[in-house]
Design a protein around this motif. Structure first.
Motif, PDB file in Angstrom:
ATOM      1  N   GLY A   1      16.084 -42.139 -42.153  1.00  0.00           N
ATOM      2  CA  GLY A   1      16.185 -43.299 -43.155  1.00  0.00           C
ATOM      3  C   GLY A   1      15.091 -42.914 -44.057  1.00  0.00           C
ATOM      4  N   HIS A   2      14.591 -43.795 -44.999  1.00  0.00           N
ATOM      5  CA  HIS A   2      13.639 -43.685 -45.807  1.00  0.00           C
ATOM      6  C   HIS A   2      12.356 -43.136 -44.978  1.00  0.00           C
ATOM      7  CE1 HIS A   2      10.592 -44.598 -49.048  1.00  0.00           C
ATOM      8  NE2 HIS A   2      11.635 -44.367 -49.904  1.00  0.00           N
ATOM      9  N   SER A   3      11.634 -42.028 -45.910  1.00  0.00           N
ATOM     10  CA  SER A   3      10.340 -41.573 -45.335  1.00  0.00           C
ATOM     11  C   SER A   3      10.681 -40.753 -43.731  1.00  0.00           C
ATOM     12  CB  SER A   3       9.148 -42.408 -45.193  1.00  0.00           C
ATOM     13  OG  SER A   3       9.093 -42.794 -46.545  1.00  0.00           O
TER      14      SER A   3
ATOM     15  N   GLY B   1      14.537 -49.986 -38.801  1.00  0.00           N
ATOM     16  CA  GLY B   1      13.564 -50.793 -37.928  1.00  0.00           C
ATOM     17  C   GLY B   1      12.121 -50.756 -38.220  1.00  0.00           C
ATOM     18  N   ASP B   2      11.770 -49.832 -38.405  1.00  0.00           N
ATOM     19  CA  ASP B   2      10.303 -49.456 -38.663  1.00  0.00           C
ATOM     20  C   ASP B   2      10.009 -49.576 -40.158  1.00  0.00           C
ATOM     21  OD1 ASP B   2       9.833 -49.025 -36.155  1.00  0.00           O
ATOM     22  OD2 ASP B   2      10.068 -47.091 -35.982  1.00  0.00           O
ATOM     23  N   TRP B   3      10.810 -49.708 -40.948  1.00  0.00           N
ATOM     24  CA  TRP B   3      10.461 -49.912 -42.360  1.00  0.00           C
ATOM     25  C   TRP B   3       9.605 -51.122 -42.792  1.00  0.00           C
ATOM     26  CZ3 TRP B   3      15.673 -48.919 -45.500  1.00  0.00           C
ATOM     27  CH2 TRP B   3      16.226 -47.553 -45.343  1.00  0.00           C
ATOM     28  N   SER B   4       8.809 -50.648 -43.532  1.00  0.00           N
ATOM     29  CA  SER B   4       7.744 -51.727 -44.245  1.00  0.00           C
ATOM     30  C   SER B   4       8.432 -52.292 -45.637  1.00  0.00           C
ATOM     31  CB  SER B   4       6.554 -51.141 -44.829  1.00  0.00           C
ATOM     32  OG  SER B   4       6.674 -50.254 -45.871  1.00  0.00           O
TER      33      SER B   4
ATOM     34  N   ASP C   1       9.162 -49.810 -48.115  1.00  0.00           N
ATOM     35  CA  ASP C   1      10.427 -48.907 -47.871  1.00  0.00           C
ATOM     36  C   ASP C   1      11.666 -49.478 -48.296  1.00  0.00           C
ATOM     37  OD1 ASP C   1       8.584 -46.969 -47.006  1.00  0.00           O
ATOM     38  OD2 ASP C   1       8.477 -47.854 -44.744  1.00  0.00           O
ATOM     39  N   VAL C   2      11.591 -50.862 -47.916  1.00  0.00           N
ATOM     40  CA  VAL C   2      13.075 -51.407 -48.145  1.00  0.00           C
ATOM     41  C   VAL C   2      13.208 -51.513 -49.712  1.00  0.00           C
ATOM     42  CG1 VAL C   2      14.418 -53.759 -47.934  1.00  0.00           C
ATOM     43  CG2 VAL C   2      12.962 -52.937 -46.171  1.00  0.00           C
ATOM     44  N   GLN C   3      12.107 -52.061 -50.508  1.00  0.00           N
ATOM     45  CA  GLN C   3      12.085 -51.759 -51.962  1.00  0.00           C
ATOM     46  C   GLN C   3      12.558 -50.571 -52.532  1.00  0.00           C
ATOM     47  OE1 GLN C   3       8.697 -53.876 -53.354  1.00  0.00           O
ATOM     48  NE2 GLN C   3       8.921 -55.313 -51.540  1.00  0.00           N
ATOM     49  N   ALA C   4      11.813 -49.346 -51.761  1.00  0.00           N
ATOM     50  CA  ALA C   4      12.243 -48.142 -52.552  1.00  0.00           C
ATOM     51  C   ALA C   4      13.759 -47.927 -52.232  1.00  0.00           C
ATOM     52  CB  ALA C   4      11.238 -47.100 -51.793  1.00  0.00           C
ATOM     53  N   TRP C   5      14.255 -48.012 -50.998  1.00  0.00           N
ATOM     54  CA  TRP C   5      15.553 -47.861 -50.487  1.00  0.00           C
ATOM     55  C   TRP C   5      16.504 -48.764 -51.630  1.00  0.00           C
ATOM     56  CZ3 TRP C   5      19.158 -51.455 -48.658  1.00  0.00           C
ATOM     57  CH2 TRP C   5      20.297 -51.014 -48.327  1.00  0.00           C
TER      58      TRP C   5
ATOM     59  N   ASN D   1       9.597 -61.272 -48.515  1.00  0.00           N
ATOM     60  CA  ASN D   1       9.001 -60.437 -47.372  1.00  0.00           C
ATOM     61  C   ASN D   1      10.034 -59.811 -46.481  1.00  0.00           C
ATOM     62  OD1 ASN D   1       6.879 -62.965 -47.522  1.00  0.00           O
ATOM     63  ND2 ASN D   1       6.008 -60.994 -48.035  1.00  0.00           N
ATOM     64  N   ILE D   2      11.141 -59.066 -47.114  1.00  0.00           N
ATOM     65  CA  ILE D   2      11.999 -58.385 -46.223  1.00  0.00           C
ATOM     66  C   ILE D   2      11.807 -56.897 -45.918  1.00  0.00           C
ATOM     67  CG2 ILE D   2      14.390 -57.633 -46.291  1.00  0.00           C
ATOM     68  CD1 ILE D   2      14.087 -60.789 -46.475  1.00  0.00           C
ATOM     69  N   ASP D   3      11.521 -56.777 -44.586  1.00  0.00           N
ATOM     70  CA  ASP D   3      11.220 -55.694 -44.034  1.00  0.00           C
ATOM     71  C   ASP D   3      12.463 -54.872 -43.374  1.00  0.00           C
ATOM     72  OD1 ASP D   3      11.294 -56.779 -41.710  1.00  0.00           O
ATOM     73  OD2 ASP D   3       9.299 -56.588 -41.027  1.00  0.00           O
ATOM     74  N   GLY D   4      12.169 -53.731 -42.784  1.00  0.00           N
ATOM     75  CA  GLY D   4      13.440 -52.992 -42.146  1.00  0.00           C
ATOM     76  C   GLY D   4      14.040 -54.168 -41.167  1.00  0.00           C
ATOM     77  N   GLN D   5      13.520 -54.812 -40.289  1.00  0.00           N
ATOM     78  CA  GLN D   5      14.030 -55.531 -39.317  1.00  0.00           C
ATOM     79  C   GLN D   5      14.940 -56.621 -40.015  1.00  0.00           C
ATOM     80  OE1 GLN D   5      14.447 -55.215 -36.240  1.00  0.00           O
ATOM     81  NE2 GLN D   5      13.052 -53.724 -35.313  1.00  0.00           N
ATOM     82  N   GLU D   6      14.385 -57.308 -40.891  1.00  0.00           N
ATOM     83  CA  GLU D   6      15.266 -58.372 -41.801  1.00  0.00           C
ATOM     84  C   GLU D   6      16.203 -57.803 -42.390  1.00  0.00           C
ATOM     85  OE1 GLU D   6      14.220 -61.613 -41.796  1.00  0.00           O
ATOM     86  OE2 GLU D   6      12.602 -61.569 -40.482  1.00  0.00           O
ATOM     87  N   LEU D   7      15.986 -56.422 -42.976  1.00  0.00           N
ATOM     88  CA  LEU D   7      17.229 -55.878 -43.681  1.00  0.00           C
ATOM     89  C   LEU D   7      18.602 -55.629 -42.740  1.00  0.00           C
ATOM     90  CD1 LEU D   7      18.097 -54.397 -46.220  1.00  0.00           C
ATOM     91  CD2 LEU D   7      17.419 -52.413 -45.002  1.00  0.00           C
ATOM     92  N   LEU D   8      18.241 -55.248 -41.521  1.00  0.00           N
ATOM     93  CA  LEU D   8      19.308 -55.231 -40.426  1.00  0.00           C
ATOM     94  C   LEU D   8      19.850 -56.464 -40.153  1.00  0.00           C
ATOM     95  CD1 LEU D   8      17.726 -52.447 -38.256  1.00  0.00           C
ATOM     96  CD2 LEU D   8      19.374 -51.971 -39.939  1.00  0.00           C
TER      97      LEU D   8
END
Length: 539
Positions: free
Chosen positions: A341-343, A348-351, A354-358, A375-382
């Motif tokens: 994934g990104h980086s 699930g570990d994305w900050s 990271d989500v915004q970069a994706w 404040n959407i991070d990796g867990q929220e994204l999924l």
């Protein structure tokens, strides 16, 4: 001039050896397979990969005519394969079933030598498929062997640093003590023979844990005796040298090292011609083609194929190949992207960053500010759905919502199909560890696998070949917890992707295997009131 012409990324674990015939390239790996490619366009043959070993495959070698290929493994066998059909011709069980680390055919293909981790070697009569002789080198692992071009002797190298020269009757005719401090890793005869009266002279290359490549001259004066003289000690590499090979004309010699480099020397003068830095990790294997100006090098799960020019340059500068001398062509080479994934992180570990970069990478810049405000991070994204995008994030555009959901589903599927993280995989079984333990060499293994390794009288490290100072195994609880967290993240991804399966809260991922470019996810369903026990497959 040395040019990178192709990169092969078919293996799923470390490449341990490369070998050429006149028209084929073979590579073997800790993923238990051997892969066969045409040396014309580097397409994989229809019957590849060859599957028959139970554990890591350490070495492979062709007969002179290229009709057969031998491979040896931690499972204690040396298997011979037909290169016409890919079928198994015969399997030689090493005496004592000790892990076999190296094998080599004689020039006339009459004999096959194999060396094992218990310090023994076996000499097989290939024509009759029978064991001709066995011998004991010492208590350390035999990790290198090569048969002389005259076919009258062979050399073994072991982890104690000695080189031994043996007759075909398994009698030792010379011992070069401490040829390499800390251990020999590879040896290879040049194919040229010089005969002067009754004296036969051949050259041998050897390399080792002392970060040195050495070129020797072996003079066989009588069938029962010989002399070994050191010609060159080459020290261009700064870490253990793992593999070496002469070019077919004997003019060049190549070596590969833990320092991530491949070096090419003038074999007669011992002069450095090229240093190749294209590999990103340690380089375990190198080989020349017997007929074409081709060279292969293996590092991790990647094999690079190079075209070698005239090689010996008058007044050429030493060191790295010039940028203009290295080109890459991947048109005929197939591989896969192993990035999780990104980086390189699991989603699930994305900050939030990271989500915004994706989002920017996927052309969804319009959503960056909205995701940042919420404040959407990796867990929220999924966990996002079409409904939550509309009602909670107030994204009015139906097209934008649908596009984002498609991208998230693609991301989930990519992660489910990703390889198991290397640090979670046992180096012996190449499977995710259930009960990881730390051995005396500092590496972590599956408890059952390393205990079996030690119980089979192997007191050397499966990773370094150096002696284990103790057989005490220490539980690696930190790694076990990390594996548990990773499995949980995979469980969540499977639940999101495989929406048609019943009782998702009660399933566990059994495996995620890749074969011939196809991913097979196997999921075990635990029995409950709503479903019978079953197994579901997704392709």
């Amino acid at each position: 001039m040395v040019s990178l012409i192709c990169t092969l990324q078919h293996h799923t674990a470390d490449v341990n050896w490369c070998a050429f015939s006149r028209n084929l390239l073979a590579t073997c790996s800790s993923d238990k397979t051997i892969r066969i490619f045409s040396s014309l366009d580097f397409s994989e043959l229809p019957f590849s990969p060859l599957i028959g070993h139970g554990y890591a495959v350490h070495c492979c070698c062709f007969t002179a005519c290229g009709q057969y290929l031998a491979s040896c493994s931690t499972d204690g066998t040396t298997i011979v394969w037909s290169m016409g059909t890919g079928e198994m011709v015969t399997a030689f069980d090493h005496p004592g079933r000790s892990p076999v680390r190296v094998c080599a055919f004689s020039a006339d293909s009459a004999y096959l030598v194999s060396g094992a981790s218990d310090g023994t070697f076996a000499l097989w009569d290939f024509r009759s498929r029978t064991l001709r002789r066995t011998g004991v080198v010492n208590e350390d692992s035999v990790v290198a062997c090569s048969v002389s071009p005259c076919g009258q002797m062979f050399v073994t190298g072991s982890t104690n640093g000695d080189l031994g020269i043996w007759s075909l009757e398994a009698n030792q005719i010379h011992a070069e003590r401490n040829a390499h401090d800390l251990g020999v890793t590879c040896c290879h005869f040049a194919s040229q023979i010089h005969i002067e009266g009754e004296k036969v002279e051949v050259r041998l290359a050897s390399c080792g844990q002392d970060s040195q490549l050495k070129i020797w001259e072996i003079s066989q004066l009588t069938p029962a005796g010989c002399k070994m003289q050191l010609l060159h000690t080459l020290t261009a590499q700064s870490a253990p040298v793992l593999s070496c090979a002469f070019s077919p004309d004997g003019q060049l010699i190549v070596s590969s090292s833990v320092d991530k480099t491949v070096t090419v020397y003038n074999a007669s003068q011992g002069a450095l011609l090229y240093t190749l830095n294209q590999h990103e990790r340690y380089v375990a294997a190198c080989a020349f083609s017997p007929v074409a100006s081709l060279m292969a090098t293996g590092s991790m799960d990647v094999v690079n194929v190079w075209r070698v020019g005239d090689g010996i340059r008058e007044g050429g500068d030493e060191g790295e190949a010039q940028p203009g001398e290295t080109t890459t062509t991947n048109a005929s080479c197939k591989g896969k992207d192993r990035k999780l994934g990104h980086s390189g992180q699991l989603v699930g570990d994305w900050s939030e960053e990271d989500v915004q970069a994706w989002l920017r990478e996927e052309g969804l810049e319009a959503l960056v500010s909205t995701f940042g405000d919420n404040n959407i991070d990796g867990q929220e994204l999924l966990g996002l759905s079409k409904e939550s995008l509309a009602t909670e994030l107030n994204i009015d555009s139906v097209g934008l919502r649908n596009k984002l959901i498609r991208k998230i589903e693609e991301l989930k599927m990519t992660l489910v199909c990703a390889d198991d993280p290397d640090e979670f995989v046992c180096p012996i079984t190449r499977e995710v560890m259930r009960d990881p333990v730390i051995a005396a060499d500092g590496y972590s293994y599956e408890r059952e696998a390393i205990q079996s390794w030690i119980n089979s009288k192997n007191r050397s490290s499966p990773m370094t070949n150096l002696p284990l100072q103790t057989t005490i195994l220490t539980p690696n609880r930190t790694l076990k917890m990390a594996i548990g967290r990773w499995k949980s993240s995979q469980l969540c991804l499977c639940k999101s992707v495989c929406v048609r399966c019943p009782a998702w809260l009660n399933h566990s991922v059994q495996s995620c295997n890749k074969s011939a470019g196809r991913t097979h996810l196997s999921v075990r369903i635990k029995p409950n009131l709503n479903t019978a026990c079953g197994q579901y497959s997704f392709r």
